[in-house]
Design an enzyme around this catalytic site. Structure first.
Site, short mmCIF file in Angstrom:
data_model
loop_
_atom_site.label_atom_id
_atom_site.label_comp_id
_atom_site.label_asym_id
_atom_site.label_seq_id
_atom_site.Cartn_x
_atom_site.Cartn_y
_atom_site.Cartn_z
N GLY A 38 0.83 -1.19 -0.17
CA GLY A 38 -0.06 -0.12 -0.20
C GLY A 38 0.81 1.35 0.20
O GLY A 38 0.28 2.34 -0.23
N CYS A 75 -26.37 -12.38 -20.47
CA CYS A 75 -26.07 -13.51 -19.60
C CYS A 75 -27.06 -13.89 -18.54
O CYS A 75 -26.81 -14.69 -17.83
CB CYS A 75 -24.60 -13.67 -19.45
SG CYS A 75 -24.31 -12.94 -18.03
N CYS A 119 -22.89 -7.11 -18.83
CA CYS A 119 -21.83 -6.97 -17.83
C CYS A 119 -20.81 -6.35 -18.67
O CYS A 119 -20.59 -6.23 -19.59
CB CYS A 119 -21.22 -8.56 -18.02
SG CYS A 119 -22.29 -9.81 -17.06
N CYS A 121 -18.91 -12.64 -19.49
CA CYS A 121 -20.13 -12.59 -19.98
C CYS A 121 -20.32 -13.57 -21.25
O CYS A 121 -21.28 -14.30 -21.05
CB CYS A 121 -20.59 -11.02 -20.47
SG CYS A 121 -22.31 -10.70 -20.91
#
Lengths: 366, 294, 189
Positions: free
Chosen positions: B32, B243, B265, B271
């Site tokens: 991080g 989908c 999607c 998808c």
């Protein structure tokens, strides 16, 4: 039926073909040669070399041709090419005092050793379109005859700041660290020391540095500059060759150097002294070099014990973070790229906030 | 495709790659934390993913299989462009399949398919500093990270709640990594935040801002929130029109000029895979204010 | 200069260094996992893994500390030819190479600053054996827990206690590599 947009690859190829065609333009017009650009658009070439941080007039000319005259695009081409070049070694610092000057002026002294040399300047031209240049062919070229021929060998031109320094009238520049940092090899770090600031300004966008310099003249961090000296000419570049054990001249480059003499400082313990700003840029690029000197001087407020007026040009982090036109144009133009995923998330959020706002109070209070 | 012999494998010279690799190693050791690196000018503009491209270039080996997505899709123009760049300069195999890829470079999404050990996800990052819009000065934000002084961020989120009743950040939603550094996960929708703890290596490259950071596998990544306003990953309240998936992040597509729209999607590979295995479109996929016209 | 100085570099640097880097990245990302690392060969007693790590990360920009266990004229020649790193005192080193004993005391190495915790040393520690057993590891990169045959435990615990400051370690043994970042918590088993 909905079909997701496909064929990105073909679209890109077609766009590139179209771009190449537009670049060439009508085929009944002669194609520009690199030599023509290099020699007849030399100031554009200089800017591309300066902001591209690569001294190669032919490549800069090529970049201008490929970029259809978009100088920031040309600078970008040069920068991207520069990334791939291995670092072979370091030259010695160039001696601008020994510059073979094409142009050398001082605004602070009427005359001085080596004299005032106007050189090839636009300064006193009347900005009237020269319709003779519309005509193509030999007639248009007749005017340029021997302006540079038969000139006496240039006299030595000692630097103006050296005269002032001899009398202690201008602040002495202390030598910096032995090896200055290299902003193209190390990440930028704040607060930035002066060598780093000067590097960033020298390759910074001409328009940005000009605007910053202008703002100091208009009072946002004013520092009363005089052009102590502006010189343009060629200097030798020398490099140590380990196998030989001594330095040899590997070539010459044209530079523009500007030293400004600025507002003096002084105190009870220190006698009054002028201060300086410094600009040094590849090629004949005097607008940039003067701008650089003004901004350099403004950024030195802390070292010279001046007040921070809160002026943009005094703020090193602000100036240096935004001076690079390749960074700036990239980030600015990237908002053309698709952002529909982020936008969708904002859309959902705004819908949610609106739905909640229209919920009757009784429910909201539950 | 043959290698362009004017340039080194994966474009960057070896010295540059070593510099990036050293930064990546430290990034991995300090999850991080944004490691400064001497980003180079690349042959695509800043803002087009130069940070991600440099990280990918420093990681790719000839046996890798590369996938590039932008907004979740493999066929968006910039994804196509970056994929071609690596096909040309590193001769790597490419794929659109999340499962088949060993290295995935992404802009703005995490694939729906959970990633596994051995995979690397490289994010393109525009502004790596999560505190930048609260404090523009690098000198100040660096101090805040050093002192773990994230009060400004909490104040901002709290002001959102006071004004809007909700935290008004829907993408690039800040996270805390392993309890120490507050980090910008790049402009992914907050829907993707819970996936940030994963089995794959995550690398983040910000070229213009000269920063690299990383999340090792299985690292704790917590989206910032308040007890009375817990973090909520959100998405459009629909199922995919192609989908039928009701658990994926959706793009809203305008299908006519009468307000008709549909939701599909954003992850095109996910998808397509679902459709190929027989998943059916949602029956009531389109909505407000009226049904899309198929 | 001995002949040995001229050999032992990468034959195909772009590809070999990429493969080597991926092993190092995986090792640092998953503390306690073992990886194959080879391609480089430096004068004895330097292991293939350590030589490969040097070739992958070090150059004229990375000051290197060579601990007495590995400091020899042959090694210096090899480094001068292949790496070009300046040899420095432990305090100034970005990388350090040596056996565990020879690198002591570890307090000499840079641990970074609160502003720049990345400005810290990476230690390449040569071990006589390396296995996924011994000290118990938890933290980033580790799903539940892992084990690694650390040469000692207290030093690594102290190093982890000052996170985000600290140095990071690569362990090398023959052709094998493991790593331990400062972020890993360690318990003696």
């Amino acid at each position: 039926m909905y079909v997701a947009v496909k064929g990105g690859e073909r679209a890109i190829d077609n766009a590139h073909d179209w771009l190449a065609d537009e670049r060439r333009g009508p085929r009944d017009i002669a194609e520009l040669s690199i030599a023509q650009i290099r020699h007849q658009l030399a100031l554009a070439v200089n800017r591309v070399m300066a902001e591209g941080s690569l001294y190669d007039p032919d490549l800069a000319a090529l970049a201008i041709k490929q970029a259809r005259g978009d100088l920031i695009e040309a600078i970008f081409l040069i920068r991207a090419y520069r990334t791939t070049l291995p670092r072979i070694g370091h030259s010695h610092p160039v001696d601008t005092g020994a510059m073979a000057c094409d142009r050398r002026i001082s605004a602070t002294f009427k005359d001085l050793p080596g004299g005032q040399v106007l050189g090839p300047t636009f300064d006193y031209t009347h900005r009237l379109l020269d319709f003779k240049l519309l005509a193509e062919g030999p007639t248009a070229e007749a005017g340029n005859s021997g302006a540079t021929q038969g000139m006496p060998a240039p006299a030595p031109m000692p630097r103006v700041s050296d005269f002032l320094n001899r009398d202690g009238l201008i602040q002495d520049e202390q030598p910096g660290p032995q090896t200055p940092p290299d902003m193209t090899r190390q990440p930028m770090e704040y607060p930035a020391d002066r060598p780093l600031r000067l590097q960033a300004l020298s390759r910074g966008d001409e328009g940005f540095v000009l605007g910053m310099a202008y703002s100091t003249q208009r009072g946002y961090g004013r520092n009363h500059p005089f052009v102590g000296e502006l010189r343009i000419g060629s200097v030798a570049v020398e490099m140590d060759i380990p196998e030989l054990g001594f330095a040899v001249e590997i070539g010459e480059i044209t530079l523009t150097e500007c030293e400004t003499v600025n507002q003096f400082t002084g105190s009870k313990t220190e006698p009054a002294q002028f201060t300086r700003g410094y600009g040094l840029v590849f090629g004949q690029t005097e607008r940039k070099a003067i701008s650089m000197a003004l901004v350099d001087r403004a950024l030195r407020w802390e070292e010279l014990g001046e007040d921070n007026m809160g002026a943009p040009a005094q703020d090193a982090e602000f100036v240096l973070s935004h001076a690079d036109n390749i960074q700036a144009t990239g980030f600015l133009e990237h908002i053309k790229l698709p952002h529909y995923v982020d936008f969708q998330s904002e859309l959902e959020l705004v819908r949610k906030l609106r739905a909640e706002a229209s919920t009757p109070l009784s429910e909201a209070a539950e | 495709m043959t290698q362009d012999t004017h340039y080194n494998f994966a474009y960057l010279d070896e010295q540059t790659k070593r510099m990036i690799r050293r930064a990546l190693l430290k990034a991995m050791a300090i999850p991080g934390y944004q490691v400064p690196f001497a980003s180079r000018e690349m042959p695509m503009p800043y803002g087009w993913g130069t940070g991600g491209v440099q990280v990918s270039a420093a990681c790719l080996t000839p046996s890798d299989t590369l996938k590039v997505i932008d907004q979740g899709a493999d066929d968006t123009t910039n994804a196509v462009s970056i994929r071609k760049f690596f096909e040309k300069t590193a001769q790597v195999a490419t794929t659109e399949s999340t499962r088949a890829a060993s290295l995935i470079q992404t802009r703005h999404r995490i694939p729906e398919e959970p990633l596994r050990e051995g995979q690397i996800l490289v994010y393109q990052v525009p502004i790596p500093e999560p505190l930048r819009f609260l404090e523009p000065r690098e000198t100040e934000t660096r101090k805040m990270h050093a002192l773990q002084d994230y009060g400004l961020m909490h104040v901002k989120l709290y002001e959102d709640i006071a004004r809007h009743g909700n935290i008004a950040t829907s993408y690039a939603y800040p996270v805390k990594v392993q309890g120490r550094y507050v980090m910008d996960p790049s402009p992914i929708p907050k829907f993707d935040n819970p996936k940030l703890r994963m089995a794959a290596i995550q690398l983040f490259g910000a070229g213009r801002e000269q920063r690299i950071y990383a999340i090792p596998p299985y690292t704790d990544v917590v989206s910032l929130d308040f007890e009375d306003h817990p973090f909520e990953p959100s998405k459009a309240n629909h199922a995919c029109s192609l989908c039928g998936a009701d658990h994926t992040y959706l793009d809203e597509v305008i299908v006519d000029d009468r307000g008709g729209r549909m939701f599909v999607c954003s992850d095109t590979d996910y998808c397509a895979t679902r459709q190929a295995t027989g998943a059916a479109p949602a029956q009531t996929a389109t909505s407000q204010p009226q049904e899309a016209q198929p | 200069m001995q002949n040995t100085a001229l050999t032992g570099g990468f034959e195909n640097a772009p590809v070999q260094s990429a493969i080597a880097f991926r092993a190092c990245l995986e090792a640092m990302a998953r503390p306690g996992t073992l990886h194959q690392l080879d391609g480089g060969a430096a004068p004895a007693p330097c292991s293939a893994a350590a030589a490969t790590a040097l070739l992958t990360f070090c150059d004229a920009e990375t000051p290197l500390f060579l601990a007495p266990s590995h400091d020899s004229p042959d090694m210096r020649d090899w480094l001068a030819f292949h790496i070009g790193a300046s040899l420095v005192a432990p305090e100034n080193a970005m990388f350090a190479l040596g056996t565990w004993d020879s690198l002591q005391p570890l307090s000499r190495f840079a641990i970074g600053t609160p502003d720049y915790p990345d400005r810290s040393a990476t230690l390449i520690i040569e071990l006589p054996s390396l296995s996924a057993s011994g000290a118990r590891l938890t933290g980033p990169g580790i799903k539940e827990h892992a084990h690694l045959s650390l040469p000692s435990v207290p030093e690594f615990q102290q190093n982890a206690a000052r996170f985000p400051l600290g140095w990071d370690a690569l362990f090398t043994c023959g052709h094998q590599l493991a790593a331990l970042p400062r972020s890993t918590k360690i318990e003696a088993s």
